[in-house]
Write a protein that holds these residues in place. Sequence first.
Motif: not given
Lengths: 334, 158
Positions: B31-32, B35-36, B38-40, B42-44, B113, B116-117, B120, B123
């Motif tokens: 899930r973590i 979520q991260a 999905a954020g990335v 959204t933009e790429s 975690m 998810a890092a 980033s 990204a």
Amino acid sequence: MESKAVNKYAYSVGRVRALETKLLDRDKIEKMIDAEDAEAVLHILSETEYGDRVAEVKSAEEFEETLYRYLKRKYAVIKSFYPDPELVDLFTLKYDFHNLKVLLKSKLSDQRATLIDLGAIADVVPELMKGDISEISKKLPESYARAVERVLGEFNISKDPQIIDAGLDAEMFNLMFEFASKSEFLLKLLQMHIDLANIKILIRSKKLGKSKKFLEYALLERGGLPKDVLLKMYDGSLDTMTSELCKSEYEEIIADGAEHYKKDGSLLWLEKLFDDFIAEHVKKAKYITFGLEPLVGYIIANENEVKLIRTILIGKLNEIPSEQIKKMVREGYV
Amino acid sequence: MVEIGLGLALATLGAALAVALPGTGSAIGTRIVGQAGAGVATESPEKFGMILLLQALPGTQGIYGLLTGFIVIMGTGLLSGLQPVGAEQGLAILFACLPVAIAGGLSAPAQGMVAAAGVSLIAKRPEEVGKAIIFAAMVETFAVFGLLASILLLNGVL
């Protein structure tokens, strides 16, 4: 605590990391600084995120307003996915209070300045500019109305137009502290801004020979440098003041800034040094995986980017040599 | 027909824990990263493939747990004719399930975690996806140790 931050910020941090790749990189910035003229700067910008905005304007002179519109759109986008949307307001408060200053000064003195079309009250202020002064506090949101009334009360006693600036600044920082109380990182950031504001007030007041009573009103509370220490310094000359200030964490900034001030009587260089210092603090956000720090870092990066483009464009329009522009350009976040 | 006694009940508890804890951990971990990611995305959106790879990593603990659970189910004949299991043997089976249950259940969110890092990281630098995977895979090691210990222990007690 850690897992709470993960839950809350995972999506938005991911999105910010992806958005950060679209910020201008050092290479583009260098190219803009070395560009021949303002038109060439716009040409470079047309290939970036600013492309749509560049297409809207006919000349480089018009571009400054467009930059505000760009920033307005950015704030709206950030607010749309930010877990604490009210934190974005922390950053637009400075425009609100700029507009309030313009508004009050236009009523109480003959100073005229331009409004900025950004922030929560940007739509209301142009209308208030036309109306009567008693209308102001009725049409503003409650927290702003209270701030305006307190400043007006103080002004009616002293009739000093500088009370408007000083009073509204103090009110602004009070509101900011309310927003920032959740985060150590933000509080530190605010403290630095207050210290900068206080040092500027101190130096300017010395130059203008302001009374200590004015200073007592104008100096802001809650900075890293305590107010009573600053007040005590004011008794000495400018030189003793700077050597006293050099004992703080801002030693290098103040020494360098004061030297420039003595040469040209401008605080611009000190401001630039402080901006760089604050940028260093914000850079720490890069190494925090989950939390509001990366989001704050991204907002500030956007603000700095717009400042940077404005500095370069104004420089080019006034035919200032590239070397000098490079000196004034602030350190980016990326 | 073998009756269900305390031994079998304990063995069932072991199998249940081995499946449930790492499974829950994996759900949190994926899930973590999701979520991260999905954020990335959204933009790429073009980075979806790499993100999915990272999201799958904290999912493996759930598989390890399921595997251990199956070994217990097969060993005690819960699917095909019950085997007699004494109380002590049942307790031993339960204990043998603990390494994968605990290491799997706790390592999956931790791995989430790191992954998810890593999201980033890709990204900004999609070319460094290998490094992001290696960082997350380091956490995997300890879930694998848990699985290994559970299988070896079960081998001895079943």
